[in-house]
Design a protein around this motif. Structure first.
Motif, PDB file in Angstrom:
ATOM      1  N   ILE A 133      -4.217   5.605  -7.095  1.00  0.00           N
ATOM      2  CA  ILE A 133      -3.787   4.352  -6.465  1.00  0.00           C
ATOM      3  C   ILE A 133      -4.928   3.751  -5.655  1.00  0.00           C
ATOM      4  O   ILE A 133      -5.162   2.533  -5.678  1.00  0.00           O
ATOM      5  CB  ILE A 133      -2.546   4.584  -5.595  1.00  0.00           C
ATOM      6  N   ASP A 134      -5.661   4.583  -4.937  1.00  0.00           N
ATOM      7  CA  ASP A 134      -6.774   4.100  -4.128  1.00  0.00           C
ATOM      8  C   ASP A 134      -7.871   3.504  -5.007  1.00  0.00           C
ATOM      9  O   ASP A 134      -8.477   2.476  -4.667  1.00  0.00           O
ATOM     10  CB  ASP A 134      -7.341   5.246  -3.285  1.00  0.00           C
ATOM     11  N   THR A 135      -8.128   4.156  -6.128  1.00  0.00           N
ATOM     12  CA  THR A 135      -9.140   3.643  -7.052  1.00  0.00           C
ATOM     13  C   THR A 135      -8.728   2.283  -7.616  1.00  0.00           C
ATOM     14  O   THR A 135      -9.549   1.366  -7.748  1.00  0.00           O
ATOM     15  CB  THR A 135      -9.357   4.643  -8.193  1.00  0.00           C
ATOM     16  N   TRP A 136      -7.440   2.154  -7.954  1.00  0.00           N
ATOM     17  CA  TRP A 136      -6.925   0.871  -8.457  1.00  0.00           C
ATOM     18  C   TRP A 136      -6.990  -0.213  -7.378  1.00  0.00           C
ATOM     19  O   TRP A 136      -7.287  -1.377  -7.661  1.00  0.00           O
ATOM     20  CB  TRP A 136      -5.486   1.068  -8.928  1.00  0.00           C
ATOM     21  N   PHE A 137      -6.750   0.175  -6.131  1.00  0.00           N
ATOM     22  CA  PHE A 137      -6.718  -0.783  -5.019  1.00  0.00           C
ATOM     23  C   PHE A 137      -8.117  -1.247  -4.630  1.00  0.00           C
ATOM     24  O   PHE A 137      -8.298  -2.383  -4.185  1.00  0.00           O
ATOM     25  CB  PHE A 137      -6.021  -0.124  -3.825  1.00  0.00           C
ATOM     26  N   LYS A 138      -9.105  -0.395  -4.785  1.00  0.00           N
ATOM     27  CA  LYS A 138     -10.459  -0.698  -4.313  1.00  0.00           C
ATOM     28  C   LYS A 138     -11.000  -1.970  -4.986  1.00  0.00           C
ATOM     29  O   LYS A 138     -10.810  -2.186  -6.190  1.00  0.00           O
ATOM     30  CB  LYS A 138     -11.382   0.481  -4.599  1.00  0.00           C
ATOM     31  N   ASP A 139     -11.646  -2.790  -4.175  1.00  0.00           N
ATOM     32  CA  ASP A 139     -12.280  -4.044  -4.610  1.00  0.00           C
ATOM     33  C   ASP A 139     -11.264  -5.118  -5.011  1.00  0.00           C
ATOM     34  O   ASP A 139     -11.646  -6.144  -5.583  1.00  0.00           O
ATOM     35  CB  ASP A 139     -13.246  -3.802  -5.775  1.00  0.00           C
ATOM     36  N   SER A 140      -9.980  -4.889  -4.735  1.00  0.00           N
ATOM     37  CA  SER A 140      -8.984  -5.931  -4.990  1.00  0.00           C
ATOM     38  C   SER A 140      -9.087  -6.997  -3.899  1.00  0.00           C
ATOM     39  O   SER A 140      -9.793  -6.839  -2.899  1.00  0.00           O
ATOM     40  CB  SER A 140      -7.585  -5.332  -5.007  1.00  0.00           C
ATOM     41  N   ARG A 141      -8.376  -8.101  -4.108  1.00  0.00           N
ATOM     42  CA  ARG A 141      -8.389  -9.170  -3.099  1.00  0.00           C
ATOM     43  C   ARG A 141      -7.839  -8.678  -1.761  1.00  0.00           C
ATOM     44  O   ARG A 141      -8.353  -9.036  -0.697  1.00  0.00           O
ATOM     45  CB  ARG A 141      -7.570 -10.362  -3.596  1.00  0.00           C
ATOM     46  N   VAL A 142      -6.770  -7.877  -1.815  1.00  0.00           N
ATOM     47  CA  VAL A 142      -6.188  -7.341  -0.577  1.00  0.00           C
ATOM     48  C   VAL A 142      -7.185  -6.430   0.123  1.00  0.00           C
ATOM     49  O   VAL A 142      -7.341  -6.464   1.352  1.00  0.00           O
ATOM     50  CB  VAL A 142      -4.879  -6.585  -0.886  1.00  0.00           C
ATOM     51  N   ASP A 143      -7.885  -5.611  -0.665  1.00  0.00           N
ATOM     52  CA  ASP A 143      -8.893  -4.715  -0.093  1.00  0.00           C
ATOM     53  C   ASP A 143      -9.979  -5.518   0.615  1.00  0.00           C
ATOM     54  O   ASP A 143     -10.380  -5.202   1.745  1.00  0.00           O
ATOM     55  CB  ASP A 143      -9.483  -3.856  -1.209  1.00  0.00           C
ATOM     56  N   LYS A 144     -10.444  -6.575  -0.014  1.00  0.00           N
ATOM     57  CA  LYS A 144     -11.512  -7.372   0.580  1.00  0.00           C
ATOM     58  C   LYS A 144     -11.020  -8.157   1.798  1.00  0.00           C
ATOM     59  O   LYS A 144     -11.760  -8.325   2.771  1.00  0.00           O
ATOM     60  CB  LYS A 144     -12.078  -8.334  -0.471  1.00  0.00           C
ATOM     61  N   TYR A 145      -9.765  -8.626   1.737  1.00  0.00           N
ATOM     62  CA  TYR A 145      -9.248  -9.400   2.875  1.00  0.00           C
ATOM     63  C   TYR A 145      -9.147  -8.519   4.117  1.00  0.00           C
ATOM     64  O   TYR A 145      -9.539  -8.929   5.218  1.00  0.00           O
ATOM     65  CB  TYR A 145      -7.881  -9.985   2.528  1.00  0.00           C
ATOM     66  N   PHE A 146      -8.609  -7.316   3.953  1.00  0.00           N
ATOM     67  CA  PHE A 146      -8.418  -6.426   5.101  1.00  0.00           C
ATOM     68  C   PHE A 146      -9.636  -5.543   5.376  1.00  0.00           C
ATOM     69  O   PHE A 146      -9.625  -4.772   6.341  1.00  0.00           O
ATOM     70  CB  PHE A 146      -7.186  -5.539   4.886  1.00  0.00           C
ATOM     71  N   LYS A 147     -10.660  -5.636   4.522  1.00  0.00           N
ATOM     72  CA  LYS A 147     -11.885  -4.854   4.713  1.00  0.00           C
ATOM     73  C   LYS A 147     -11.589  -3.356   4.749  1.00  0.00           C
ATOM     74  O   LYS A 147     -12.173  -2.611   5.548  1.00  0.00           O
ATOM     75  CB  LYS A 147     -12.595  -5.271   6.003  1.00  0.00           C
ATOM     76  N   VAL A 148     -10.665  -2.916   3.893  1.00  0.00           N
ATOM     77  CA  VAL A 148     -10.251  -1.515   3.897  1.00  0.00           C
ATOM     78  C   VAL A 148     -11.410  -0.611   3.503  1.00  0.00           C
ATOM     79  O   VAL A 148     -11.764   0.331   4.231  1.00  0.00           O
ATOM     80  CB  VAL A 148      -9.049  -1.300   2.947  1.00  0.00           C
ATOM     81  N   THR A 149     -12.011  -0.884   2.363  1.00  0.00           N
ATOM     82  CA  THR A 149     -13.146  -0.068   1.919  1.00  0.00           C
ATOM     83  C   THR A 149     -14.342  -0.242   2.843  1.00  0.00           C
ATOM     84  O   THR A 149     -15.047   0.729   3.156  1.00  0.00           O
ATOM     85  CB  THR A 149     -13.540  -0.453   0.476  1.00  0.00           C
ATOM     86  N   GLU A 150     -14.554  -1.459   3.304  1.00  0.00           N
ATOM     87  CA  GLU A 150     -15.684  -1.737   4.198  1.00  0.00           C
ATOM     88  C   GLU A 150     -15.607  -0.916   5.474  1.00  0.00           C
ATOM     89  O   GLU A 150     -16.630  -0.467   6.008  1.00  0.00           O
ATOM     90  CB  GLU A 150     -15.721  -3.234   4.516  1.00  0.00           C
ATOM     91  N   ARG A 151     -14.380  -0.690   5.979  1.00  0.00           N
ATOM     92  CA  ARG A 151     -14.208   0.085   7.213  1.00  0.00           C
ATOM     93  C   ARG A 151     -14.003   1.576   6.940  1.00  0.00           C
ATOM     94  O   ARG A 151     -13.623   2.327   7.826  1.00  0.00           O
ATOM     95  CB  ARG A 151     -13.030  -0.467   8.013  1.00  0.00           C
ATOM     96  N   GLY A 152     -14.254   2.001   5.714  1.00  0.00           N
ATOM     97  CA  GLY A 152     -14.219   3.416   5.402  1.00  0.00           C
ATOM     98  C   GLY A 152     -12.836   3.995   5.251  1.00  0.00           C
ATOM     99  O   GLY A 152     -12.623   5.188   5.537  1.00  0.00           O
ATOM    100  N   SER A 153     -11.860   3.208   4.797  1.00  0.00           N
ATOM    101  CA  SER A 153     -10.503   3.691   4.630  1.00  0.00           C
ATOM    102  C   SER A 153     -10.073   3.459   3.183  1.00  0.00           C
ATOM    103  O   SER A 153     -10.861   2.998   2.346  1.00  0.00           O
ATOM    104  CB  SER A 153      -9.559   2.981   5.603  1.00  0.00           C
ATOM    105  N   ASN A 154      -8.822   3.795   2.870  1.00  0.00           N
ATOM    106  CA  ASN A 154      -8.274   3.521   1.549  1.00  0.00           C
ATOM    107  C   ASN A 154      -6.784   3.222   1.666  1.00  0.00           C
ATOM    108  O   ASN A 154      -6.198   3.314   2.759  1.00  0.00           O
ATOM    109  CB  ASN A 154      -8.534   4.675   0.573  1.00  0.00           C
ATOM    110  N   PHE A 155      -6.166   2.865   0.561  1.00  0.00           N
ATOM    111  CA  PHE A 155      -4.768   2.431   0.565  1.00  0.00           C
ATOM    112  C   PHE A 155      -3.852   3.544   1.080  1.00  0.00           C
ATOM    113  O   PHE A 155      -2.982   3.300   1.919  1.00  0.00           O
ATOM    114  CB  PHE A 155      -4.355   2.015  -0.844  1.00  0.00           C
ATOM    115  N   THR A 156      -4.038   4.767   0.587  1.00  0.00           N
ATOM    116  CA  THR A 156      -3.171   5.874   0.988  1.00  0.00           C
ATOM    117  C   THR A 156      -3.285   6.157   2.478  1.00  0.00           C
ATOM    118  O   THR A 156      -2.286   6.382   3.165  1.00  0.00           O
ATOM    119  CB  THR A 156      -3.530   7.135   0.188  1.00  0.00           C
TER     120      THR A 156
END
Length: 768
Positions: free
Chosen positions: A46-69
């Motif tokens: 799920i995290d791999t699918w979520f990465k680089d999505s629009r939601v990921d970029k909006y919330f800066k999830v990957t940028e801040r070192g986190s993931n969906f789970t």
């Protein structure tokens, strides 16, 4: 973590001269973010699918070192840690007369909206709920029981205006500026004082575990340990120990786990018929004897170390003739043609005859002739209804005799029910000694005593008809399990203020504050006179519970000013503490990314919460539980908002959680909020003395604003009397004569004051 960093700054202090601003090592190092957060979890599918999505970029999830789970688990953890507020906040605010189910809706919906703003705009992993301490101050200090201190609808309008003011201040960025200049140590003391204020509520009866009771000589004392009437207190103590152990073990949702464990145990004890957990009013028609006060309910001040004094226990049929137990039970039934309006009904034996010549006929036709005996029967345990209160002894008696009837003995329909007395409620409830004439008049009407006789001292049982001490927040307070877990949210407009029960002071027979032209109201089409209620319950729901008529300084101005001041410091302190514990504070600016939007979140939350019917909304320190689990973005807040939204459908469940179960949570919140005391420099008496005064006076006076004002006043007077006030005046130190300057330099000064001296003398601050 609720600690905040210490600084020697004074409110709106003048800027330090540039020559004194030399680089120095910080005295309090900012904690590394790794110490605040758990290491990132490995990505799953799920995290791999979520990465680089629009939601990921909006919330800066990957940028801040986190993931969906991680963000999902963090949101769940924060909600489980703080969702006790869904039960505690309605329990507290319902004291004011607001509808309990409506308060569950207001709490959940206002929290959902505010947390959505925190997530979508500020992109911070924080949850917002009605502030603990603010709600208690609103309910107990400003409004009072059923609005007996200040009308609740006028104070709620003050909360609305407070939200508007906060939004204006947020737009102008005033709150961030003040946050940078306000002494952090005084903010820590304010938060700790509010925490102890909450802990004291958790220790007392009503919304606590009844560990601390009133004492006529020393004001407070410990409870009486006799298990016959303190089982609920022992249960509350044990559940606090359980909660403390779970918190120490850092179990996710420790507070809520302990609340649920206590709740299920209370439900089980009530279902098993354990006397101290069952609300069953018992009524008496006839002779009442008050036993000698030697072993029954302890008077206020009677504790395990105090005097063993007890109230007199009322006994039905204490005379030689004895008492007859009338078989049957009472309950509420909805009156046909009047939806939502209930009256007492009686199911059981019927009674006929004249006074002390009763004939009791059971359902199977068996008759009992009981001359000279008092009649004992069950009152209505379903709570107040449209025709009676406090077990509804009178109305149940009428139904037992077949309905309302005449007053002439011997005639058909004779009902000698106006002299009934409640003698017991099974569980422990409010009990007070009284010498008033009401009980004497009742006993005279019942024929228990002659007209020229009087009872020297009687015990009033369940005087407010509130039910069990420690029971759930609805009325009457009981320990019963809910008949259903979920239902549609109680999202209804607030109506007029109605009488809490018949005979409630300040209300006419129509029990309404809705006036018709001319100041008159009607009952069944006839004039009934002025029907304004001074206080009482708010009819309907909690939405738009405002009253803008006859506003003055007493009922609007002073509450608004106090709420603005208290909530300004409270919300600022909560938000700063949450950001500090997340490692987000920039040590050079004293602020953090998303600060501007975060202040908007609690401002809009307070405004929207007032419209829905709850007190001020603020950021919660429990958000740190989610931060520790790795929550770093607003996606965590979105999950929290979703859970808040779902909570509004579970009002029956939250409405059945006893205050005995939420009392330990109030004490534990006090512990969490007291952590900031560790950031105060206790060797600097300029900080230590005002901090102690602030913390001490909040629980001692039951007024948060007294503690804050006393702390500020103490700080100001110390500065004036020690002449250190000159450091807060432009060129104040430089204008002082040498004698005063030497006097100031001999004192134990903080870094800011030493910098002023260094700038004036042209020396490095270290030499000064």
């Amino acid at each position: 973590c609720l600690g905040v960093h210490s600084t020697a700054a004074w409110v709106l202090r003048p800027p330090l001269p540039a020559e004194a601003m030399e680089p120095v090592e910080p005295t309090t190092a900012m904690p590394e973010k790794s110490t605040k957060r758990r290491a990132k979890r490995a990505d799953n599918k799920i995290d791999t699918w979520f990465k680089d999505s629009r939601v990921d970029k909006y919330f800066k999830v990957t940028e801040r070192g986190s993931n969906f789970t991680t963000e999902f688990i963090a949101g769940c953890t924060t909600f489980l840690t703080a969702c006790y507020i869904m039960a505690v906040n309605p329990n507290i605010l319902s004291v004011t007369g607001l509808n309990y189910e409506g308060l569950v809706f207001a709490t959940a919906m206002s929290s959902c909206v505010a947390t959505l703003i925190m997530g979508l705009w500020a992109n911070l992993p924080f949850g917002l709920w009605p502030g603990m301490g603010m709600n208690a101050y609103f309910a107990y200090t400003i409004v009072g029981f059923k609005g007996t201190l200040t009308p609740v609808k006028k104070v709620m309008f003050a909360v609305l205006i407070e939200g508007v003011v906060f939004m204006v201040m947020s737009a102008l960025d005033v709150r961030r500026y003040v946050m940078k200049t306000f002494p952090r140590w005084l903010m820590s003391a304010t938060m700790a004082g509010i925490g102890l204020f909450l802990a004291q509520i958790g220790l007392h009866a009503g919304n606590g575990i009844d560990l601390v009771r009133d004492h006529p000589a020393i004001y407070v004392d410990a409870f009486n340990t006799n298990i016959d009437y303190s089982a609920r207190t022992w249960l509350g103590i044990f559940m606090f120990f359980l909660m403390a152990a779970l918190v120490t073990l850092r179990v996710k949702g420790a507070v809520m786990i302990a609340i649920l464990a206590s709740t299920f145990l209370c439900w089980t004890l009530e279902a098993a018929g354990e006397k101290q957990f069952v609300y069953q009013p018992q009524c008496c028609l006839g002779s009442i004897t008050y036993t000698s006060a030697t072993s029954w309910y302890p008077r206020p001040g009677s504790s395990w170390i105090g005097p063993k004094e007890f109230l007199s226990q009322p006994v039905c049929g204490g005379g030689p003739e004895g008492v007859f137990e009338v078989p049957g039970s009472a309950s509420n039934v909805e009156i046909e043609g009047n939806p939502g309006f209930f009256a007492s009904s009686w199911s059981g034996a019927k009674v006929t005859g004249s006074f002390y010549n009763w004939t009791v006929t059971e359902a199977d036709g068996t008759e009992h002739y009981v001359p000279g005996k008092a009649l004992s029967y069950q009152g209505n345990g379903d709570g107040r209804n449209g025709l009676g209160n406090k077990g509804d002894c009178n109305d149940v008696c009428h139904q037992m005799f077949g309905g309302f009837g005449g007053v002439v003995p011997g005639e058909y329909g004779y009902r000698p029910c106006w002299g009934t007395i409640m003698t017991d409620t099974s569980c422990w409830t409010s009990m007070t000694p009284s010498n008033d004439n009401q009980a004497n008049e009742h006993q005279q009407a019942a024929g228990a005593i002659n007209l020229d006789q009087s009872l020297a001292s009687i015990t009033v049982i369940d005087g407010f008809g509130a039910g069990c001490t420690g029971g759930a927040g609805r009325e009457p307070r009981t320990f019963e399990a809910p008949s259903k877990v979920a239902e549609a949210p109680y999202a209804k407009l607030a109506g007029a203020i109605v009488s809490a029960w018949p005979g409630w002071f300040g209300c006419s027979a129509t029990n309404s504050s809705a006036e018709l032209p001319g100041g008159l109201c009607t009952a069944d089409g006839e004039e009934a006179g002025d029907c304004s209620c001074l206080a009482g319950n708010v009819d309907g729901g909690t939405i738009w519970a405002f009253d803008t008529s006859d506003l003055d300084m007493q009922n609007f101005g002073i509450p608004l000013l106090v709420l603005l001041y208290v909530d300004f410091l409270g919300t600022m302190g909560f938000l700063y503490a949450a950001a500090d514990c997340s490692g987000l504070i920039d040590p050079t600016t004293g602020t953090f990314e998303g600060c501007y939007a975060a202040f908007w979140a609690d401002a809009i939350g307070t405004f929207f919460g007032a419209i829905l019917g709850t007190s001020s909304v603020t950021t919660y320190g429990e958000s740190m539980a989610g931060v520790y689990e790795g929550g770093r973005t607003g996606l965590t807040a979105l999950w929290i908002a979703l859970f808040n939204f779902l909570s509004m459908f579970f009002a029956p469940l939250f409405g059945s959680i006893p205050t005995l179960s939420t009392g330990p949570a109030l004490i534990m919140v006090g512990v969490f909020m007291a952590e900031g005391l560790g950031t105060i420099d206790w060797h600097d008496y300029m900080q230590a003395i005002p901090s102690v005064v602030t913390v001490l006076l909040m629980p001692a006076t039951y007024k948060i604003e007294v503690g804050i004002l006393a702390g500020l006043m103490t700080l100001a007077m110390i500065k004036i009397l020690t002449l250190r006030i000159v450091f807060n005046l432009p060129r104040g130190y430089e204008s002082m004569p040498p004698l005063i300057q030497r006097f100031l330099k001999r004192q134990s000064l903080n870094a800011y004051e030493r910098g002023i001296i260094a700038a004036a003398e042209g020396k490095p601050s270290a030499e000064a």
